[in-house]
Design a protein around this motif. Sequence first.
Motif, PDB file in Angstrom:
ATOM      1  N   GLN A   1       0.833  -1.206   0.000  1.00 51.41           N
ATOM      2  CA  GLN A   1       0.000   0.000   0.000  1.00 51.41           C
ATOM      3  C   GLN A   1       0.869   1.259   0.000  1.00 51.41           C
ATOM      4  O   GLN A   1       0.570   2.223  -0.693  1.00 51.41           O
ATOM      5  N   LEU A   2       1.964   1.220   0.795  1.00 45.54           N
ATOM      6  CA  LEU A   2       2.867   2.378   0.812  1.00 45.54           C
ATOM      7  C   LEU A   2       3.477   2.580  -0.569  1.00 45.54           C
ATOM      8  O   LEU A   2       3.596   3.710  -1.051  1.00 45.54           O
ATOM      9  N   ALA A   3       3.872   1.466  -1.212  1.00 43.40           N
ATOM     10  CA  ALA A   3       4.474   1.574  -2.541  1.00 43.40           C
ATOM     11  C   ALA A   3       3.479   2.190  -3.520  1.00 43.40           C
ATOM     12  O   ALA A   3       3.825   3.069  -4.306  1.00 43.40           O
ATOM     13  N   ARG A   4       2.210   1.733  -3.449  1.00 41.72           N
ATOM     14  CA  ARG A   4       1.214   2.265  -4.378  1.00 41.72           C
ATOM     15  C   ARG A   4       0.941   3.740  -4.088  1.00 41.72           C
ATOM     16  O   ARG A   4       0.767   4.549  -4.999  1.00 41.72           O
ATOM     17  N   GLU A   5       0.927   4.084  -2.781  1.00 46.41           N
ATOM     18  CA  GLU A   5       0.716   5.478  -2.411  1.00 46.41           C
ATOM     19  C   GLU A   5       1.885   6.325  -2.914  1.00 46.41           C
ATOM     20  O   GLU A   5       1.703   7.429  -3.407  1.00 46.41           O
TER      21      GLU A   5
ATOM     22  N   VAL B   1       3.674   5.718  -5.501  1.00 47.18           N
ATOM     23  CA  VAL B   1       3.489   5.892  -6.944  1.00 47.18           C
ATOM     24  C   VAL B   1       2.587   7.084  -7.215  1.00 47.18           C
ATOM     25  O   VAL B   1       2.881   7.941  -8.038  1.00 47.18           O
ATOM     26  N   VAL B   2       1.478   7.139  -6.441  1.00 44.19           N
ATOM     27  CA  VAL B   2       0.508   8.205  -6.686  1.00 44.19           C
ATOM     28  C   VAL B   2       1.103   9.576  -6.363  1.00 44.19           C
ATOM     29  O   VAL B   2       0.909  10.541  -7.082  1.00 44.19           O
ATOM     30  N   SER B   3       1.892   9.647  -5.250  1.00 41.27           N
ATOM     31  CA  SER B   3       2.380  10.974  -4.864  1.00 41.27           C
ATOM     32  C   SER B   3       3.674  11.356  -5.581  1.00 41.27           C
ATOM     33  O   SER B   3       3.909  12.531  -5.831  1.00 41.27           O
ATOM     34  N   LEU B   4       4.518  10.339  -5.922  1.00 37.53           N
ATOM     35  CA  LEU B   4       5.770  10.666  -6.608  1.00 37.53           C
ATOM     36  C   LEU B   4       5.583  10.826  -8.109  1.00 37.53           C
ATOM     37  O   LEU B   4       6.381  11.481  -8.764  1.00 37.53           O
TER      38      LEU B   4
ATOM     39  N   VAL C   1       4.748   7.093 -16.748  1.00 32.98           N
ATOM     40  CA  VAL C   1       5.344   7.019 -15.416  1.00 32.98           C
ATOM     41  C   VAL C   1       4.483   6.153 -14.502  1.00 32.98           C
ATOM     42  O   VAL C   1       4.982   5.250 -13.835  1.00 32.98           O
ATOM     43  N   PHE C   2       3.163   6.396 -14.504  1.00 34.23           N
ATOM     44  CA  PHE C   2       2.286   5.603 -13.642  1.00 34.23           C
ATOM     45  C   PHE C   2       2.332   4.138 -14.028  1.00 34.23           C
ATOM     46  O   PHE C   2       2.437   3.257 -13.175  1.00 34.23           O
ATOM     47  N   ALA C   3       2.272   3.874 -15.328  1.00 39.25           N
ATOM     48  CA  ALA C   3       2.232   2.486 -15.771  1.00 39.25           C
ATOM     49  C   ALA C   3       3.546   1.780 -15.458  1.00 39.25           C
ATOM     50  O   ALA C   3       3.559   0.612 -15.076  1.00 39.25           O
ATOM     51  N   SER C   4       4.682   2.523 -15.570  1.00 42.20           N
ATOM     52  CA  SER C   4       5.949   1.844 -15.325  1.00 42.20           C
ATOM     53  C   SER C   4       6.109   1.503 -13.844  1.00 42.20           C
ATOM     54  O   SER C   4       6.787   0.547 -13.494  1.00 42.20           O
ATOM     55  N   MET C   5       5.424   2.265 -12.964  1.00 42.35           N
ATOM     56  CA  MET C   5       5.418   1.896 -11.551  1.00 42.35           C
ATOM     57  C   MET C   5       4.734   0.547 -11.366  1.00 42.35           C
ATOM     58  O   MET C   5       5.148  -0.275 -10.553  1.00 42.35           O
ATOM     59  N   ASN C   6       3.649   0.311 -12.146  1.00 44.54           N
ATOM     60  CA  ASN C   6       2.982  -0.994 -12.106  1.00 44.54           C
ATOM     61  C   ASN C   6       3.928  -2.101 -12.508  1.00 44.54           C
ATOM     62  O   ASN C   6       3.935  -3.184 -11.927  1.00 44.54           O
ATOM     63  N   VAL C   7       4.729  -1.830 -13.552  1.00 45.30           N
ATOM     64  CA  VAL C   7       5.705  -2.828 -13.992  1.00 45.30           C
ATOM     65  C   VAL C   7       6.678  -3.117 -12.865  1.00 45.30           C
ATOM     66  O   VAL C   7       6.997  -4.266 -12.552  1.00 45.30           O
ATOM     67  N   LEU C   8       7.125  -2.034 -12.201  1.00 42.61           N
ATOM     68  CA  LEU C   8       8.070  -2.183 -11.101  1.00 42.61           C
ATOM     69  C   LEU C   8       7.481  -3.057  -9.999  1.00 42.61           C
ATOM     70  O   LEU C   8       8.107  -4.023  -9.531  1.00 42.61           O
ATOM     71  N   LEU C   9       6.242  -2.736  -9.590  1.00 39.57           N
ATOM     72  CA  LEU C   9       5.612  -3.520  -8.524  1.00 39.57           C
ATOM     73  C   LEU C   9       5.425  -4.969  -8.958  1.00 39.57           C
ATOM     74  O   LEU C   9       5.675  -5.899  -8.186  1.00 39.57           O
ATOM     75  N   GLY C  10       4.996  -5.165 -10.210  1.00 41.55           N
ATOM     76  CA  GLY C  10       4.812  -6.523 -10.715  1.00 41.55           C
ATOM     77  C   GLY C  10       6.121  -7.294 -10.692  1.00 41.55           C
ATOM     78  O   GLY C  10       6.170  -8.456 -10.282  1.00 41.55           O
ATOM     79  N   THR C  11       7.204  -6.625 -11.102  1.00 42.12           N
ATOM     80  CA  THR C  11       8.516  -7.273 -11.098  1.00 42.12           C
ATOM     81  C   THR C  11       8.920  -7.655  -9.683  1.00 42.12           C
ATOM     82  O   THR C  11       9.406  -8.761  -9.435  1.00 42.12           O
ATOM     83  N   VAL C  12       8.703  -6.726  -8.742  1.00 42.32           N
ATOM     84  CA  VAL C  12       9.064  -7.004  -7.350  1.00 42.32           C
ATOM     85  C   VAL C  12       8.336  -8.249  -6.857  1.00 42.32           C
ATOM     86  O   VAL C  12       8.920  -9.129  -6.215  1.00 42.32           O
ATOM     87  N   ILE C  13       7.058  -8.350  -7.195  1.00 44.93           N
ATOM     88  CA  ILE C  13       6.272  -9.502  -6.723  1.00 44.93           C
ATOM     89  C   ILE C  13       6.819 -10.801  -7.299  1.00 44.93           C
ATOM     90  O   ILE C  13       7.012 -11.796  -6.599  1.00 44.93           O
ATOM     91  N   VAL C  14       7.091 -10.790  -8.618  1.00 46.35           N
ATOM     92  CA  VAL C  14       7.606 -12.020  -9.238  1.00 46.35           C
ATOM     93  C   VAL C  14       8.984 -12.356  -8.682  1.00 46.35           C
ATOM     94  O   VAL C  14       9.292 -13.523  -8.422  1.00 46.35           O
ATOM     95  N   LEU C  15       9.811 -11.333  -8.440  1.00 46.67           N
ATOM     96  CA  LEU C  15      11.142 -11.589  -7.875  1.00 46.67           C
ATOM     97  C   LEU C  15      11.026 -12.192  -6.473  1.00 46.67           C
ATOM     98  O   LEU C  15      11.788 -13.092  -6.122  1.00 46.67           O
TER      99      LEU C  15
ATOM    100  N   ARG D   1       0.324  -6.764 -17.608  1.00 48.46           N
ATOM    101  CA  ARG D   1      -0.594  -5.618 -17.780  1.00 48.46           C
ATOM    102  C   ARG D   1       0.158  -4.306 -17.676  1.00 48.46           C
ATOM    103  O   ARG D   1      -0.089  -3.375 -18.442  1.00 48.46           O
ATOM    104  N   GLY D   2       1.101  -4.241 -16.704  1.00 44.39           N
ATOM    105  CA  GLY D   2       1.902  -3.030 -16.568  1.00 44.39           C
ATOM    106  C   GLY D   2       2.725  -2.765 -17.806  1.00 44.39           C
ATOM    107  O   GLY D   2       2.766  -1.641 -18.317  1.00 44.39           O
TER     108      GLY D   2
END
Lengths: 350, 294
Positions: free
Chosen positions: A284-288, A290-293, A309-323, B107-108
Amino acid sequence: MDPSGIFFTSHGSDRALVRTRPQAAALALLIAALALAPLVLSERWIALGYAMFIAMIAVIGLQICTGYAGQVNLGQSAFMGVGAYGCAWLLHFPQMPVVLALVLGGVAAAIFGALFGLTAARIKGFYLALTTIAAQAIFYFLVLNLPGEWLGGAGGLHLDNLQLMGFSLGNDRSIYWLTLAALMIMTTGAFGIIRSRHGRSFEAVRDDDVAAGMMGINVAAAKARAFLVAAFYAGIAGGLWAIALRHVSVEQFTLFNSIWMIAMMIVGGLGSIVGALIGTILIQLAREGVVSLGPQLVDLIPSAGQDIVFASMNVLLGTVIVLFLLFEPKGVMHRIEISKRAYRLWPFPY
Amino acid sequence: MMDFLNYAINGLLLGQVYALLALGFVVIYRASKVFNFAQGELMLLGAYTVWSLSLGANLPPWLAIPVAFVAALAYGWLIERLFFSRLVGESVFSMVMVTIGLVILIRGVVLVIWGAADRQFPALLPTMPVIVGEVILPTSMLIGAGITLALTLSLWYFFNRTRAGLALTAVAEDPCTAISLGIAVKRAVTLAWMLGACIATIGAVILLNGRSLNVLSADVALAALPVALLAGLESIGGLMLAGAIVGIIQSLVAAYIDPKLGGSASSIVPFVFMLFILVVRPTGLFGWRNIERV
């Protein structure tokens, strides 16, 4: 693992959740800090706080179902929706008291969830996860196609002028305290469940359901029970969500949200209640963040544009989860346990 | 009566396209016992690639589609190399969890590269319907059914009659034993993911022909779930029959029950049907029965 020099003289104190005085003091400090926080924090942090508490309740339920009982559950968001609609309906039409409506909303979600858990009597393994996708589709269908006067159809239901024991639930602070109280009750309950006979049977079913069956555990009933518990937690979270936003509609409860909850659970660590809490905070902090940064990053790299920028944050979070799944499948909690142990044993390696 | 025939035949054709999407699930399942929740996202990648090649780069369809297939093979290879080759011998649970993580990740990626706006997917297949007597058939669906038939036959032959296909089944059954018998497990799993990505792209071309495309198009793949389960996740030959059953039921419900309810009952009928199948016959029509031991 306890530090050396601590011994328990009764079974009760050995099983206790809070085992030593420093632990009790730390817990009391944490609760006091959380309870007093809204007096100093800004509106935005308070809103983030209760959003986190609500998500934590749902993720704890998911943790019991997936982390402890080993049943992949992609319907948590739909169960949350059932709880939200149940609670909102009870507050809107029969004008029930808030607490009663919350609990009954949770019960409605639990019944809905257990219906899908019951298919466990026939289905094994990942087929069970597929029935929860059906739960998502059926939830959407029911809300959108029942007569509009019942659940508000596509427009959703509005709530206003809610009161709890004489206090108005119209401002963010009171919502914060309500969700914090609910989170504390639900977390204590979760520790109770996993230390009970049922929790032990969940773990046995997760580790090997054939062996668990041979030891006399009713495997199908245990799986259905896991879904019942998960859906009840989701239902309570959904009801709180409805009260917090004063509005419910179907698009708040998508399959993608369920996937995010699974991500929170994975980052925190499978098979740990505290892990569910930590994972939710981190994601949640990471997503927040993303929204504020996001806007600042857009200023820094004007060529990128806001969408990218917003979409690439999603990629980042997705990558973190898979890692996390690839390299630390036991989650952050496992790392914390290791470092706690190293700290206690220092200077010895083991 | 003519209406009924029309609805039934169109449902049959739609069912064949679902069967094509379901083939993607089955191919990956046959090779690794992994249920790929990111199949819809693979379809999304394929669809956007086709869009870029044909509308962005202005390639003619006969060139754009084969290039898109090559790209899809590359996506499948990349996903296997990056993620699943590290998980050989790990529990199926963690692999399924990785496919769920892939949903967020892909999706990202799609949002970063192509953005969230709605796009018009190119009509690569003819949109004029074929009219036989009084039955109206959409051409793209007809071609789709033909492709499904061809793919089903060739994949059935591949999985049941060739050495490489049987090796995939061995890998799914027990990767460690397969390695000790000299089967190249990583190569086998790579092959399955490449096939899965390629089938997803074919499905995208047929299903999205001339329609709008955005990130939510990925959900269509979920509609193929009931087909895969009715056939039994291991069965390739059974998919066409299962697709026909699900497609016809859905189309008839859409024609005769939806107007009475004033809602879209047809969208959940496949899921209710899926629940029914799972409870009555969990292995599907042609799935394999396993004897479990401790």
